[in-house]
Write a protein that holds these residues in place. Structure first.
Motif, mmCIF file in Angstrom:
data_model
loop_
_atom_site.group_PDB
_atom_site.id
_atom_site.type_symbol
_atom_site.label_atom_id
_atom_site.label_comp_id
_atom_site.label_asym_id
_atom_site.label_seq_id
_atom_site.Cartn_x
_atom_site.Cartn_y
_atom_site.Cartn_z
ATOM 1 N N MET A 1 37.998 35.545 54.237
ATOM 2 C CA MET A 1 37.765 36.133 52.924
ATOM 3 C C MET A 1 38.252 37.573 52.909
ATOM 4 S SD MET A 1 36.313 33.645 51.320
ATOM 5 C CE MET A 1 37.495 32.680 52.239
ATOM 6 N N ALA A 2 38.893 37.895 51.816
ATOM 7 C CA ALA A 2 39.445 39.246 51.751
ATOM 8 C C ALA A 2 39.670 39.652 50.291
ATOM 9 C CB ALA A 2 40.764 39.311 52.503
ATOM 10 N N THR A 3 39.849 40.938 50.110
ATOM 11 C CA THR A 3 40.170 41.455 48.786
ATOM 12 C C THR A 3 41.423 42.316 48.875
ATOM 13 O OG1 THR A 3 37.817 41.558 48.280
ATOM 14 C CG2 THR A 3 39.299 42.774 46.810
ATOM 15 N N LEU A 4 42.382 42.009 48.013
ATOM 16 C CA LEU A 4 43.597 42.804 47.952
ATOM 17 C C LEU A 4 43.471 43.755 46.768
ATOM 18 C CD1 LEU A 4 46.599 43.219 48.903
ATOM 19 C CD2 LEU A 4 47.220 41.620 47.085
ATOM 20 N N GLN A 5 43.711 45.017 47.034
ATOM 21 C CA GLN A 5 43.496 46.024 46.006
ATOM 22 C C GLN A 5 44.710 46.924 45.857
ATOM 23 O OE1 GLN A 5 39.565 47.557 46.853
ATOM 24 N NE2 GLN A 5 39.790 48.983 45.127
ATOM 25 N N GLU A 29 40.679 38.748 44.713
ATOM 26 C CA GLU A 29 39.772 38.360 45.792
ATOM 27 C C GLU A 29 40.071 36.947 46.265
ATOM 28 O OE1 GLU A 29 35.572 38.898 45.371
ATOM 29 O OE2 GLU A 29 35.868 40.729 44.199
ATOM 30 N N SER A 30 39.762 36.682 47.495
ATOM 31 C CA SER A 30 39.886 35.314 47.999
ATOM 32 C C SER A 30 39.146 34.372 47.068
ATOM 33 C CB SER A 30 39.273 35.207 49.396
ATOM 34 O OG SER A 30 40.074 35.891 50.320
ATOM 35 N N GLY A 31 39.719 33.206 46.884
ATOM 36 C CA GLY A 31 39.061 32.196 46.055
ATOM 37 C C GLY A 31 39.376 32.306 44.574
ATOM 38 N N GLU A 32 39.998 33.414 44.176
ATOM 39 C CA GLU A 32 40.346 33.577 42.764
ATOM 40 C C GLU A 32 41.802 33.232 42.515
ATOM 41 O OE1 GLU A 32 37.482 37.428 41.718
ATOM 42 O OE2 GLU A 32 39.635 37.710 41.939
ATOM 43 N N ILE A 33 42.074 32.819 41.294
ATOM 44 C CA ILE A 33 43.467 32.620 40.899
ATOM 45 C C ILE A 33 43.806 33.586 39.770
ATOM 46 C CG2 ILE A 33 45.144 31.024 39.885
ATOM 47 C CD1 ILE A 33 43.816 28.783 41.408
ATOM 48 N N HIS A 34 44.803 34.430 40.032
ATOM 49 C CA HIS A 34 45.266 35.393 39.038
ATOM 50 C C HIS A 34 46.685 35.035 38.626
ATOM 51 C CE1 HIS A 34 42.212 38.728 39.742
ATOM 52 N NE2 HIS A 34 41.928 37.843 40.688
ATOM 53 N N ALA A 35 46.941 35.094 37.334
ATOM 54 C CA ALA A 35 48.318 34.935 36.875
ATOM 55 C C ALA A 35 48.827 36.300 36.437
ATOM 56 C CB ALA A 35 48.382 33.952 35.723
ATOM 57 N N GLN A 243 40.953 26.367 51.538
ATOM 58 C CA GLN A 243 41.034 27.501 52.467
ATOM 59 C C GLN A 243 40.505 28.782 51.848
ATOM 60 O OE1 GLN A 243 45.149 27.427 53.652
ATOM 61 N NE2 GLN A 243 44.979 25.262 54.140
ATOM 62 N N GLY A 244 40.127 28.709 50.580
ATOM 63 C CA GLY A 244 39.564 29.894 49.928
ATOM 64 C C GLY A 244 40.572 30.996 49.704
#
Lengths: 301, 403
Positions: A1-5, A29-35, A243-244
């Protein structure tokens, strides 16, 4: 799990002195889908390349941080190993920490088979990760170990790596089946002579094998027919669900978002995130284009 | 013109002594003496010139320093299956004088240029491979390890009708000699009707050695002469691999590979002459240069007036790994018969930055990524090599050099 900022990220093309990113703020964030959507030339691909460390771009301001959550590592990480400034790291180190870039135009590499490339990449990731996380005292010890290893011919080939050929074959077969990719792909040269669609499928396959915590996919849906779009979408959803992985999906088209439902949609204009919202934003963009976002942005300014 | 310098140090007496030790007949001694006498008037082999520059300066070779034929020393293996004659040169003189008389100098004129004539006058060792009619033979291996300051080697291959043979010839250096050395190798192949010759060479001389190699085959009707020319060693190599497609339906494939580092210099040529109808040629060369290494490549496809229905292809690629390396390539296509399908291309380039970024973005370190790209670069050439042993050896040497 991680967060990219991405914080106030500014970047320009090294050789042209041309400013492209003008203060990008974005968190995935891990587990999220951003477009990430936006017109041509707005800076979407540059954002992807800067995250991965492309040498053609120079970051003039701002930061790209990767914050790790120590659950995944099976042990408590010391404070200084929790937050990484990616801009200080080489592309391979970023990859080892779990950042993956799916290329819009993947390179064709002659003479290097898929299976060999992917196995070496997986082993390189595991090895590099170990190096990044061990503290300095361990590092010195390890070097001694390495020296001893190389001088002993009985240990077998030193370059075999952590995942051996047989074990990797197993992993690869599973992932290929999941993505509905023909077995013979494994023996082909990396992207050489692949169709546009095969290359994109291959990018998702590579992500599936490297199991990143954050995957940035640059126009993974461009040029795909509907069958392949479904396969690729299944692959992306599996990355998130199994895989989250956190997904930052750069796209021109709303179409893929029917298969890969985003939690967040961002619009990029002139090197900045001009607007963010939920899935409904993508539909509005598809219907109405980007002009209204531009108008709004200028009004606000 | 400095070409006369050897003539002053090498006497007729020396040539007579070499010939005498091999117990040669008069005609061969005369051929050697004629070559010696011709030295004064002969030119060095051609080199590529670009404005303001001769890429390979053969005139700068200090022959007085190198050439010491009476002290020639080597280790040699000359092995082949029973049905083929693989003869050390002295044995060939004793047992196969008629064959020698017919074929020696039939493919390469002993006085073709200065370096060939020097080799003709001074060679003290060699191999004759004779493949009788309908014999199908693999695994002829010749290994020459040079243990002296200079070594002049000669190889003759004669294949009779409908025979086939695979030959692997290697050159390296043994005991170290202080200072620079000279190795010269002339190879003639007379491929008889409908015969099939595969000749592979792996040159791995030490990096103080200057190397001159000329290999040429004449292909009779329906004959095939295939070459593999691997160059890894030497300080300077001037090598040319050439085929005369004299017979109808004859074919050749020339596969070249080189990998230079430090200040190595490779001057590599592949040449083919289409002299009659229905002939096919394929010339494929790839080379890598690191450090301050230099290479110059010349490829020639010469389609003669009578060469109807010709197929001729040539491609060469040089990959430079450092900013200090230099390369030049000149593919030449000369067409005198319109009934020809031909292509020729050459590229010189560095490792693609996008390729590197792609690979490093998959967690591979710079060095691993680069090495995979270099090994991959050689693959199209390795895939053309039908002799497994040679293919594996070459791949292994490439990998070693990358360490």
């Amino acid at each position: 799990m991680a967060t990219l900022q991405l914080n106030n990220l500014h970047a320009e093309v090294v050789e042209a002195d041309e400013k492209i990113l003008d203060g990008v703020d974005l968190t995935v964030e891990s587990g999220e889908i951003h477009a990430l959507m936006g017109p041509n030339g707005s800076g979407k691909s540059t954002t992807a390349k800067v995250i991965a460390g492309h040498p053609a771009y120079e970051v003039t301001e701002g930061e790209v941080l990767l914050e790790l959550d120590d659950e995944e590592w099976g042990e408590e990480l010391p404070e200084e190993k929790l937050t990484w400034n990616l801009l200080d790291l080489e592309p391979n180190e970023r990859a080892a920490l779990g950042v993956f870039l799916g290329f819009q135009y993947p390179a064709e590499i002659e003479g290097v088979t898929m299976v060999n490339f992917l196995r070496q990449a997986l082993n390189a990731k595991l090895e590099e990760r170990e190096e990044l996380f061990e503290d300095e005292a361990d590092a010195a010890e390890d070097e001694d170990d390495d020296a001893g290893y190389e001088t002993s011919p009985m240990e077998g080939p030193a370059d075999e790596g952590e995942v051996d050929v047989a074990e990797f074959q197993q992993i690869l077969s599973e992932k290929m089946e999941l993505l509905d990719i023909d077995e013979e792909f494994a023996q082909r040269y990396l992207n050489a002579g692949f169709s546009g669609g095969e290359k994109k499928q291959n990018e998702v396959l590579q992500a599936a094998i490297l199991e990143p915590s954050i995957a940035v996919l640059d126009e993974i849906d461009s040029g795909l027919d509907i069958d392949r779009l479904q396969d690729v979408s299944d692959g992306i959803n599996a990355l998130r669900d199994e895989q989250g992985t956190g997904i930052l999906q750069i796209t021109h088209y709303q179409r893929i978002l029917d298969y890969v439902e985003p939690d967040h949609v961002h619009v990029m204009l002139d090197g900045q995130i001009a607007k963010s919202g939920g899935p409904e934003l993508a539909e509005k963009l598809e219907d109405e284009g980007y002009d209204w976002v531009r108008d709004e942005a200028y009004e606000a300014a | 013109m400095t070409a006369a310098q050897v003539h002053e140090t090498i006497s007729e007496e020396t040539v007579r002594q070499i010939s005498d030790e091999l117990d040669e007949p008069d005609w061969l001694l005369e051929t050697r003496l004629d070559a010696l006498a011709a030295l004064d008037d002969l030119e060095m082999p051609d080199v590529i010139r670009t404005p303001g520059r001769d890429w390979t300066n053969l005139h700068a070779l200090d022959f007085e320093e190198f050439v010491d034929p009476l002290n020639a020393a080597e280790d040699k293996d000359q092995i082949g299956p029973d049905e083929v004659e693989v003869l050390p040169f002295a044995e060939a003189v004793a047992e196969r004088e008629d064959l020698l008389r017919e074929q020696f100098g039939s493919v390469i004129d002993p006085e073709e240029n200065y370096l060939v004539a020097l080799s003709t006058a001074l060679f003290s060792t060699g191999t004759v491979v004779y493949v009788p009619e309908n014999v199908d033979a693999e695994d002829v291996t010749i290994r020459t390890t040079q243990n002296s300051r200079s070594l002049f080697n000669y190889t003759l291959v004669v294949t009779e009708q409908s025979s086939s043979v695979t030959i692997l010839e290697r050159q390296d250096t043994g005991e170290s000699v202080d200072g620079e050395r000279y190795y010269s190798g002339v190879v003639e192949i007379a491929a008889g009707e409908n015969s099939h010759v595969q000749y592979g060479s792996l040159q791995d001389l030490d990096e103080e050695t200057y190397n001159y190699a000329l290999k040429r085959g004449d292909a009779a009707d329906y004959a095939t002469v295939n070459w593999v020319d691997g160059n890894l060693g030497s300080r300077l190599t001037k090598s040319s691999v050439e085929t005369n497609l004299d017979g109808e339906g004859s074919e050749t494939k020339t596969v070249g590979a080189f990998f230079g580092h430090d200040d190595q210099h490779f001057d590599i040529a592949a040449r083919v002459w289409h002299n009659t109808a229905h002939t096919t040629a394929d010339l494929v060369t790839r080379g890598v240069l690191d450090d301050e290494a230099r290479s110059v490549y010349e490829g020639v496809q010469d389609v003669g007036r009578e060469a109807w229905d010709t197929n001729s292809y040539q491609r060469e690629n040089t990959l430079m790994l450092s900013d200090e390396s230099e390369a030049d390539a000149s593919p030449k296509l000369i067409i005198n018969n319109h009934d020809t399908e031909a292509s020729h291309s050459a590229t010189v380039g560095q490792i693609d930055e996008e390729d590197m970024f792609y690979m490093t973005s998959r967690a591979l370190g710079d060095e691993t990524a680069r090495n995979m790209l270099v090994e991959g670069f050689f693959v199209p050439v390795l895939e053309e090599i039908e002799v497994e042993e040679l293919r594996d050896d070459l791949a292994a040497r490439v990998r070693e050099r990358l360490q």
